[in-house]
Design a protein around this motif. Structure first.
Motif, short mmCIF file in Angstrom:
data_model
loop_
_atom_site.label_atom_id
_atom_site.label_comp_id
_atom_site.label_asym_id
_atom_site.label_seq_id
_atom_site.Cartn_x
_atom_site.Cartn_y
_atom_site.Cartn_z
N GLU A 7 -2.06 -1.12 -3.94
CA GLU A 7 -1.27 -1.63 -5.05
C GLU A 7 -2.03 -2.73 -5.77
OE1 GLU A 7 3.18 -1.37 -4.21
OE2 GLU A 7 2.37 -2.02 -2.31
N TYR A 42 2.54 0.86 6.58
CA TYR A 42 2.39 0.65 5.13
C TYR A 42 2.04 1.97 4.45
CZ TYR A 42 0.64 -0.72 0.60
OH TYR A 42 0.44 -0.80 -0.74
N GLY A 101 5.10 3.98 4.13
CA GLY A 101 5.97 3.48 3.07
C GLY A 101 5.42 3.83 1.69
N LEU A 102 4.11 3.69 1.55
CA LEU A 102 3.47 3.98 0.27
C LEU A 102 3.68 5.45 -0.10
CD1 LEU A 102 1.70 2.45 -1.77
CD2 LEU A 102 -0.29 3.39 -0.61
N SER A 105 7.10 6.13 -1.17
CA SER A 105 7.50 5.57 -2.45
C SER A 105 7.09 6.45 -3.63
CB SER A 105 6.87 4.19 -2.64
OG SER A 105 7.26 3.32 -1.62
N PRO A 155 11.36 2.63 0.76
CA PRO A 155 10.92 2.47 2.15
C PRO A 155 10.27 1.12 2.45
CG PRO A 155 9.53 4.04 0.97
CD PRO A 155 10.49 3.49 -0.02
N ILE A 156 9.80 0.41 1.45
CA ILE A 156 9.20 -0.90 1.73
C ILE A 156 9.95 -1.96 0.94
CG2 ILE A 156 7.13 -2.31 1.68
CD1 ILE A 156 5.46 0.11 1.83
N PRO A 157 10.59 -2.89 1.65
CA PRO A 157 11.33 -3.94 0.94
C PRO A 157 10.39 -5.07 0.53
CG PRO A 157 11.58 -4.21 3.29
CD PRO A 157 10.69 -3.02 3.10
N VAL A 211 4.67 -7.99 -2.48
CA VAL A 211 3.37 -8.30 -1.89
C VAL A 211 3.21 -9.82 -1.87
CG1 VAL A 211 0.89 -7.99 -2.12
CG2 VAL A 211 2.43 -6.16 -2.82
N ARG A 213 6.83 -7.44 5.59
CA ARG A 213 7.57 -6.36 4.93
C ARG A 213 7.72 -5.13 5.82
NH1 ARG A 213 4.51 -4.96 -0.44
NH2 ARG A 213 6.50 -4.07 -1.08
#
Lengths: 647, 332
Positions: free
Chosen positions: B49, B250, B253-254, B257, B269-271, B274, B289
């Motif tokens: 990201e 991660y 989650g990525l 997303s 999926p990831i609250p 960054v 996270r």
């Protein structure tokens, strides 16, 4: 890969090996022609006048002193009976030479200083820039007098002094401009190629700031003429028997009560020169910038005649009764390079209460402009045609005040880039409460309480603290939450989200889409128009989808239809061209050939036909109307080839 | 991953690369001990990201920003020093294509002059030779030679990106570093640029470092995908493995997303956000996270205290996670 046949036109000129073909560009501009003529007059006078008028200009005739304006003496005579007109003409040469010399010194020194400051690093740069700032604080005329005196009075001293005094503003402009383009990718690309610093400066930096420098140069010649005049007046510049316009002007002003025309002559000459030089500067600047004189992609093709109006099917009937927003035959026209351009060409749709409508398309499809026009945000230079009905009221029937109130209450917009959509100078709270306080006349405390509640709704912790924050103190995702919270302040019926996640990271995008879904399914069941280039995103979040191409809707279909049975060739091609995570890597990806057409000059017939795999002859000539599919009443499609859609 | 034994197999090897900006309180470690290898004739995809440091890696590799530590090897030769990467011999072998098709071409130079600039730096002598090199470059990217006379603003975004690629190819490089080259393009144009890059790779045996925030595009391009989070590499594997059996939470989650066409979305999926990279979290950088981290499981204090990076090389996919486990990515 399409490797084109070796060289398609062997005889074509290889002008790309030369640098600029700018002379013609200079001459074709009106200011270029005017400045060439005016410059020719100036130079002609400067060359010729001293040859023929020198005697008249220097011969004293005490008996004829202070003669008035007449046939013998067009501007009268001075105290010694010398002809003022002849003196003005003869002074042209010296004045221009001095101005030119001072201008050249100032531009040379200024650009050198400025570039030096721009390429130096760390403390050196800071020191140089601050030094320039300090030098700028000293009035230039004082510096010119000071430097002129140091360099020994007389003409040479004056020229050097004035040149020095005028170089600092140019140095500051140069360093600021050079620094501002220093981070551009083409500079980085050149550095990666190994272009050396000097070449980088002369081929990349200087050409890209040359427009401003050319103007600065011509202005400093003008200032040079004026400053040297001022120095002459103080006895530091030209000394009798030499004379320039400045000397003549100060003499004339001193004696303005006796011979008014004496001041008029040099004043007109100075004004004419200033005008000529600034015109020249403008034309030269134009010639320096190919963007201004080579045709852009837009102007290259002649616009074909716009087809006559095509009947547009009314939006498919919405379930659940009265639509909350209905748009009929929306046309948005903006001024273009060669005349008005329709960037939205007859768009009709309806949004049911609680519906999420997706509008997808590539850049230039008109999707954003459609939404902006609905929200009353079409560019002021444009015109909006068609009928927009929001919560049962036709916007065209409302007064300005009623319209503002209705839009403020019922419709909100969330923009793509939250960092530019929020005013960086105002605290979040001020921006959020603005509309509530002005339109709904809420008191400050009530508006802030409401704003805090809305921030809680968009899952921002410690809302009271965040209301006091400035936008730059928030992350991108937080800013977009604030934008959405602001949009919810009035509890609108329709929320337009224009690429709301395009500027955000994908994990934050997922959070924002969750939030929009919550808003849509919440108590108010706000209808949402989601504008996006991303079909996957639209497929996950929308009930109904409009596919736009070149200012028109080409297909209007349900989510189920999009997932299982898209009909329009563009919709299908767009779906096929989407990269899929974990998809096959060996086979080449499906592409859509060609380019997105320029909306100002779309191809004749169906605008998609040059890129369409199934186009027939009719597609090249007739624009397919958007019609309700006969076997599938919930779908509209604009295509001759799709079965059942041809009329 | 394969960079454990630095060496002769890979085209471009990066070991423990570190890049630091600023000093004192504004000190930012933009790249923190990153290791990877670009296979010869293949593609390493780098995904992450904004603020993860992926673009900084690209800029450091071509010498636009200085490195603070680690080693860089090109085909076995050490090019770690900034001077080595500033040398013409290096620039002839490694070139870069930038993100912005509107900003990466000098607006005051014709396309021909722009490509000629690259050709000239190669040291070709005669005008005829240079001209044929320029023509070769422009034809490689599928544009007609008539493009050479025109200026960048006369082209569309996709065509400009082809011109940028032609400029990079004009020096006959072996490695091409590409930073978000398709991000500014329309979907229909993006696919044709990806196809072009793949064909060029096959024909010219180019090695690519392909950087993007878009998992789908990286997946379509790469032989190996490396995932970055907050200045560090968290996992790397072949795309099929990575998408089907991600090891790091991660990565999971990525992948979860990324919106996928026709697949019903689950909750984000990831609250959270960054964290500020100037003040990275202790231990595992993702622990603040992480959906399976100490915030959700009391027995996982180790994530706060111990850096999972140290033993990453010994785990599958070099996953930088104490509790790395293959779980099918949440994709419908």
């Amino acid at each position: 890969m399409t490797i084109t046949a070796s060289v398609d036109k062997p005889a074509q000129p290889k002008s790309w090996l030369r640098r600029h073909v700018a002379v013609r560009a200079f001459l074709t501009a009106p200011s270029g022609v005017a400045s060439v003529v005016a410059l020719a007059v100036l130079v002609g006078v400067a060359v010729v006048a001293p040859l023929y008028l020198d005697a008249r200009a220097t011969e004293t005739d005490i008996a004829g002193s202070w003669a008035g304006v007449g046939a013998d003496h067009w501007l009268g005579t001075d105290a010694l009976g010398r002809d003022t007109f002849a003196r003005v003409m003869v002074a042209t040469r010296l004045t221009l030479l001095l101005g030119l010399a001072a201008g050249a010194i100032s531009i040379g020194l200024g650009v050198a200083f400025g570039l030096l400051a721009a390429v130096s690093r760390g403390r050196w740069r800071t020191a140089l820039l601050r030094g320039l700032d300090a030098a700028l604080c000293i009035p230039a005329i004082l510096m010119a007098i000071f430097a002129g005196a140091i360099f020994g009075g007389g003409v040479n001293g004056a020229v050097v002094g004035v040149g020095l005094a005028l170089c600092f503003p140019i140095a500051r402009i140069t360093s600021t401009l050079a620094l501002s383009i220093g981070g551009r990718e083409y500079i980085s690309a050149a550095r990666v190629l190994g272009v050396r610093p000097l070449r980088l400066m002369f081929r990349y930096t200087l050409p890209n700031i040359s427009e401003s420098l050319v103007v600065a140069f011509t202005l400093s010649i003008v200032s040079g003429v004026l400053f040297i005049s001022a120095l002459s007046f103080l006895g530091l510049g030209t000394q009798a028997p030499e004379f320039d316009w400045g000397g003549l002007l100060s003499e004339g002003v001193a004696n303005i009560a006796i011979a008014p025309a004496g001041a008029l002559g040099p004043a007109i000459a100075i004004a004419f020169t200033a005008l000529t030089l600034s015109l020249t500067g403008e034309a030269l600047a134009r010639a320096c910038n190919p963007v201004l004189w080579t045709s852009s992609r837009k102007q290259r093709r002649a616009a074909p005649p716009e087809p006559t109006a095509v009947p547009v099917a009314a939006p498919a009937e919405t379930e659940g009764g009265e639509p909350v927003l209905r748009v009929d035959d929306l046309v948005v026209t903006v001024p273009g390079a060669v005349g008005p351009v329709d960037i939205v060409k007859g768009v009709s749709f309806a949004v049911a209460p609680g519906q999420v409508l997706g509008i997808v398309g590539e850049s230039g499809s008109g999707k954003t402009m459609t939404a902006l026009a609905v929200a009353g945000l079409a560019p002021p230079s444009g015109t909006v045609g068609g009928t927009i009905t929001l919560t049962g009221r036709r916007l065209a029937d409302l007064s300005k005040a009623e319209l503002d109130a209705l839009l403020a209450r019922e419709l909100s917009v969330v923009f793509q880039d939250p960092s530019s959509a929020l005013n960086p100078a105002l605290r979040v709270g001020v921006q959020m409460t603005l509309s509530a306080r002005i339109i709904r006349k809420l008191r400050r405390s009530a508006a802030y309480q409401l704003a805090a509640a809305k921030l809680r709704d968009v899952h921002i912790g410690a809302p009271d603290r965040q209301l006091k924050a400035y936008p730059h103190q928030l992350s991108g995702g937080m800013r977009q939450r604030v934008m959405i919270g602001t949009g919810l302040m009035a509890e609108p019926s329709v929320l337009i989200a224009d690429e709301p996640t395009t500027a955000l990271d994908v994990t934050v995008q997922a959070q924002i889409m969750d939030l929009l879904e919550e808003i849509n399914t919440g108590d108010r069941s706000t209808s949402i128009i989601l504008i996006s280039h991303n079909l996957a995103l639209v497929s996950q979040n929308c009930d109904r989808v409009l596919v736009m191409y070149c200012g028109r809707i080409v297909e209007d279909l349900d989510l189920d239809q999009l997932l299982t049975d898209p009909k329009h060739p563009y919709t299908r091609a767009l779906l096929a061209a989407m990269p899929k995570p974990g998809g096959p890597r060996e086979a080449p990806m499906a592409t859509i050939g060609g380019e997105v057409p320029d909306i100002a000059a779309p191809p004749a017939g169906c605008p998609f036909h040059p890129r369409c795999a199934v186009a027939v002859d009719r597609c090249r000539t007739d624009l397919p109307p958007l019609v309700i599919h006969p076997e599938d009443r919930a779908r509209r499609v604009a295509c001759h080839v799709v079965e059942g859609a041809g009329v | 991953m394969s960079s454990k034994e630095p060496g002769c197999e890979a085209m471009l090897t990066v070991q423990d690369l570190t890049v630091v900006f600023g000093s004192g309180r504004s000190r930012l470690t933009a790249v923190d001990g990153v290791s990877f290898a670009v296979p010869p004739g293949g593609t390493l995809g780098l995904v992450g990201e904004s603020g993860s440091g992926k673009s900084t890696i690209a800029r450091a590799l071509v010498g636009l920003v200085p490195t603070a530590g680690g080693t860089i090897r090109l085909d076995g030769t050490d090019v770690t020093s900034d001077r080595a990467r500033d040398a013409r011999s290096f620039r002839r072998r490694v070139q870069m294509v930038f993100q912005d098709p509107y900003g990466s071409l000098n607006p005051r130079m014709t396309v021909g002059a722009t490509i000629l600039e690259a050709v000239s730096l190669q040291g070709k002598a005669s005008t005829a030779e240079r001209r044929s090199e320029v023509l070769r470059a422009i034809e490689l990217v599928g544009l007609s030679p008539s493009a050479l006379d025109r200026y960048p603003h006369q082209f569309s975004g996709g065509q400009r990106q082809r011109i940028s690629i032609a400029r990079a190819l004009a020096v006959h490089p072996e490695v091409l570093i590409m930073d978000e080259v398709t991000s500014a393009l329309d979907v229909s144009i993006q696919a044709s640029i990806i196809n072009l890059l793949k064909e060029l790779q096959r024909e010219l045996h180019l090695s690519y470092l392909f950087i993007s925030h878009d998992l789908s595009v990286v997946g379509a391009m790469s032989d190996v995908v490396a995932v970055m989070y907050l200045s560090r590499l968290v996992e790397s594997a072949a795309p099929d493995e990575l998408f089907n059996a991600p090891e790091h939470p991660y990565t999971r989650g990525l992948i979860g997303s990324v919106p996928e066409f026709g697949v019903k979305r689950r909750r984000a999926p990831i609250p959270g956000q960054v964290p500020d990279p100037r003040f990275p979290p202790s231990g595992c950088r993702f622990h603040t996270r992480c959906p399976v981290g100490p915030a959700h499981r009391l027995d996982r204090e180790i994530c706060r205290t111990d850096d999972p990076q140290t033993a990453a090389a010994s785990r599958p996919h070099s996953a930088a996670c104490h509790f790395a486990v293959s779980v099918a990515a949440p994709r419908g």
